[in-house]
Design an enzyme around this catalytic site. Structure first.
Site, PDB file in Angstrom:
ATOM      1  N   LYS A  70     -22.936  34.016  30.415  1.00  0.00           N
ATOM      2  CA  LYS A  70     -24.506  33.909  30.577  1.00  0.00           C
ATOM      3  C   LYS A  70     -25.080  32.814  29.929  1.00  0.00           C
ATOM      4  CE  LYS A  70     -24.984  39.066  31.416  1.00  0.00           C
ATOM      5  NZ  LYS A  70     -25.625  40.182  31.028  1.00  0.00           N
ATOM      6  N   GLY A 132     -26.736  41.996  20.359  1.00  0.00           N
ATOM      7  CA  GLY A 132     -25.962  40.756  21.139  1.00  0.00           C
ATOM      8  C   GLY A 132     -27.073  40.513  22.233  1.00  0.00           C
ATOM      9  N   GLY A 133     -26.429  39.902  23.263  1.00  0.00           N
ATOM     10  CA  GLY A 133     -27.330  39.443  24.489  1.00  0.00           C
ATOM     11  C   GLY A 133     -28.319  40.364  24.977  1.00  0.00           C
ATOM     12  N   ASN A 154     -27.308  46.842  13.325  1.00  0.00           N
ATOM     13  CA  ASN A 154     -26.209  46.141  13.947  1.00  0.00           C
ATOM     14  C   ASN A 154     -25.024  46.247  13.281  1.00  0.00           C
ATOM     15  OD1 ASN A 154     -25.074  44.664  16.417  1.00  0.00           O
ATOM     16  ND2 ASN A 154     -25.213  42.836  15.112  1.00  0.00           N
ATOM     17  N   ARG A 155     -23.782  46.126  13.838  1.00  0.00           N
ATOM     18  CA  ARG A 155     -22.821  46.120  12.875  1.00  0.00           C
ATOM     19  C   ARG A 155     -22.607  44.836  11.807  1.00  0.00           C
ATOM     20  NH1 ARG A 155     -17.365  46.022  16.460  1.00  0.00           N
ATOM     21  NH2 ARG A 155     -18.103  44.078  16.980  1.00  0.00           N
ATOM     22  N   ARG A 159     -26.065  38.818  12.690  1.00  0.00           N
ATOM     23  CA  ARG A 159     -26.711  38.933  14.209  1.00  0.00           C
ATOM     24  C   ARG A 159     -28.136  39.474  14.286  1.00  0.00           C
ATOM     25  NH1 ARG A 159     -22.444  39.849  18.883  1.00  0.00           N
ATOM     26  NH2 ARG A 159     -23.435  38.786  20.418  1.00  0.00           N
TER      27      ARG A 159
HETATM   28  P1  NAP Z   1     -22.854  41.167  23.288  1.00  0.00           P
HETATM   29  O1  NAP Z   1     -23.589  40.227  23.670  1.00  0.00           O
HETATM   30  O2  NAP Z   1     -21.311  40.949  23.446  1.00  0.00           O
HETATM   31  O3  NAP Z   1     -23.204  42.172  22.234  1.00  0.00           O
HETATM   32  C1  NAP Z   1     -22.320  43.200  21.615  1.00  0.00           C
HETATM   33  C2  NAP Z   1     -23.237  44.169  20.852  1.00  0.00           C
HETATM   34  O4  NAP Z   1     -22.371  45.543  20.484  1.00  0.00           O
HETATM   35  C3  NAP Z   1     -23.149  43.372  19.505  1.00  0.00           C
HETATM   36  O5  NAP Z   1     -24.318  43.858  18.878  1.00  0.00           O
HETATM   37  C4  NAP Z   1     -22.035  43.823  18.689  1.00  0.00           C
HETATM   38  O6  NAP Z   1     -22.074  43.983  17.281  1.00  0.00           O
HETATM   39  C5  NAP Z   1     -21.749  45.345  19.196  1.00  0.00           C
HETATM   40  N1  NAP Z   1     -20.677  46.002  19.135  1.00  0.00           N
HETATM   41  C6  NAP Z   1     -19.527  45.659  19.936  1.00  0.00           C
HETATM   42  N2  NAP Z   1     -18.606  46.713  19.729  1.00  0.00           N
HETATM   43  C7  NAP Z   1     -18.977  47.376  18.647  1.00  0.00           C
HETATM   44  C8  NAP Z   1     -18.557  48.774  18.028  1.00  0.00           C
HETATM   45  N3  NAP Z   1     -17.367  49.130  18.245  1.00  0.00           N
HETATM   46  N4  NAP Z   1     -19.306  49.471  17.246  1.00  0.00           N
HETATM   47  C9  NAP Z   1     -20.480  49.071  16.918  1.00  0.00           C
HETATM   48  N5  NAP Z   1     -21.324  47.911  17.606  1.00  0.00           N
HETATM   49  C10 NAP Z   1     -20.391  47.212  18.392  1.00  0.00           C
HETATM   50  O7  NAP Z   1     -22.703  42.405  24.703  1.00  0.00           O
HETATM   51  P2  NAP Z   1     -24.060  42.797  25.695  1.00  0.00           P
HETATM   52  O8  NAP Z   1     -24.043  41.866  26.804  1.00  0.00           O
HETATM   53  O9  NAP Z   1     -25.251  42.482  24.700  1.00  0.00           O
HETATM   54  O10 NAP Z   1     -23.614  43.939  26.046  1.00  0.00           O
HETATM   55  C11 NAP Z   1     -23.815  45.228  25.450  1.00  0.00           C
HETATM   56  C12 NAP Z   1     -23.649  46.506  25.832  1.00  0.00           C
HETATM   57  O11 NAP Z   1     -24.714  46.829  26.942  1.00  0.00           O
HETATM   58  C13 NAP Z   1     -22.476  46.787  26.922  1.00  0.00           C
HETATM   59  O12 NAP Z   1     -21.944  47.934  26.720  1.00  0.00           O
HETATM   60  C14 NAP Z   1     -22.904  46.361  28.118  1.00  0.00           C
HETATM   61  O13 NAP Z   1     -21.978  47.116  29.340  1.00  0.00           O
HETATM   62  C15 NAP Z   1     -24.307  47.078  28.094  1.00  0.00           C
HETATM   63  N6  NAP Z   1     -25.064  46.327  29.240  1.00  0.00           N
HETATM   64  C16 NAP Z   1     -25.731  47.371  30.124  1.00  0.00           C
HETATM   65  C17 NAP Z   1     -26.507  46.792  31.208  1.00  0.00           C
HETATM   66  C18 NAP Z   1     -27.038  47.741  31.987  1.00  0.00           C
HETATM   67  O14 NAP Z   1     -27.564  47.342  33.286  1.00  0.00           O
HETATM   68  N7  NAP Z   1     -26.797  49.033  32.035  1.00  0.00           N
HETATM   69  C19 NAP Z   1     -26.791  45.506  31.168  1.00  0.00           C
HETATM   70  C20 NAP Z   1     -26.208  44.712  29.982  1.00  0.00           C
HETATM   71  C21 NAP Z   1     -25.488  45.067  29.089  1.00  0.00           C
HETATM   72  P3  NAP Z   1     -21.592  42.643  16.562  1.00  0.00           P
HETATM   73  O15 NAP Z   1     -22.799  41.765  16.272  1.00  0.00           O
HETATM   74  O16 NAP Z   1     -21.532  43.312  15.034  1.00  0.00           O
HETATM   75  O17 NAP Z   1     -20.545  42.214  16.935  1.00  0.00           O
END
Ligand code: NAP
Length: 290
Positions: A70, A132-133, A154-155, A159
């Protein structure tokens, strides 16, 4: 029928075999009578520049971009929407007159998925899990919905602090606080917020027994709990919140709406989804998630 005029679309990601976008977009094409096909392309990070050049050379009409491309897709595109410039991510590319135009639709998907729950947001206190993103896109959407106070948990603190600073400087939100999940103020923040949004990957299949918070005691019937995770359909956070009488929503509607927004960008269209079609589509997607 596929012919030499059929438009080609796809999703580029690594991995990509889990993506629901081919089912979603090909369903839309049939529903709206679009002469197009949509495929999944497994593109390794080092190959993204070549993939975009190839897409342009072969005359693809559009692409969705998923993990981990992305940020790179936003950078590599020749033209960027205002939101892509602001957020630094792109999930939708339109190829127009030989140029790659970058857009992002997660914030649109979130807002359009809310339905009547949207009314809760103006003037409310919101607690956002994740930095995150997608949390960044949600923060952008929240700034447009007029929330009064935003707490980011956040964890990793780094970030969370980054997102707080982005909210202040780029989104001009003044009442923003950042903390980790270990911060003792988290429980008061849960109690003091009427809306809780999970934008972390916690609770996502196959870690369905996890949740971003370790205790749910502060959740009550006055909360609206929104989980961006769509696999499983009912996350642990949603189940615990529901038990305590809270209103809950999962991420499947957002997924559908961000895809519909991408289609509308590609085709300069304004397709809308009726309730019955949305339900049919959700059933189809849920079958894939099992
Ligand atoms: P990302 O940029 O990789 O960010 C991941 C986030 O999750 C960070 O804040 C990370 O914390 C945290 N995290 C990861 N594993 C964790 C755990 N075990 N316990 C606590 N926090 C944890 O990913 P993203 O694109 O933002 O996506 C995040 C979620 O949103 C995913 O589940 C994705 O499937 C969902 N999503 C859904 C849609 C939809 O249309 N429904 C659209 C986009 C995303 P750290 O900063 O500490 O690593």
């Amino acid at each position: 029928m596929i012919s030499s005029r059929t438009m080609l679309f796809g999703v580029a990601g690594d991995p990509v075999s889990h993506s629901l976008s081919p089912i979603l977009q090909n369903y839309f094409f049939k529903l709206f009578g679009v002469d197009g096909v949509y495929l999944a392309f497994h593109v390794m990070p080092a190959e993204l520049p070549a993939a975009l050049l190839g897409a342009r050379a072969m005359g693809l009409s559009g692409l969705n971009i998923t993990i981990p491309h992305k940020n790179s897709a936003a950078r590599l595109s020749e033209c960027r929407s205002r939101e892509v410039d602001l957020l630094g991510v792109a999930n939708t590319l339109a190829i127009r007159a030989g140029k790659v135009h970058a857009f992002t639709t997660d914030h649109i998907g979130f807002v359009n998925s809310l339905g009547s729950e949207k009314e809760r947001f103006a003037g409310s206190n919101v607690l956002l899990f994740g930095a995150g993103g997608s949390a960044r896109s949600i923060a952008f959407a929240l700034s447009g919905l007029g929330v009064a106070n935003l707490t980011i948990a956040n964890r990793s603190h780094e970030r969370a602090a980054d997102l707080e600073s982005f909210c202040r400087t780029s989104l001009h939100m003044t009442a923003v606080t950042a903390m980790t999940f270990e911060h003792p103020g988290l429980w008061a923040a849960i109690a003091g917020s009427s809306i809780l949004i999970n934008a972390t990957a916690s609770g996502m299949f196959p870690h369905s027994d996890e949740a971003p918070i370790s205790s749910f005691d502060m959740i009550s019937k006055s909360h609206f709990v929104y989980d961006l995770v769509y696999n499983p359909r009912n996350t642990r956070l949603m189940a615990e919140a529901k038990k305590r009488g809270a209103a809950v929503q999962g991420g499947l509607e957002m997924l559908v709406h961000q895809g519909l927004a991408a289609l509308n960008i590609w085709l300069y269209a304004d397709y809308q989804l009726q309730e019955t079609e949305l339900n049919k589509l959700k059933t189809l997607l849920l079958r894939e998630l099992r």
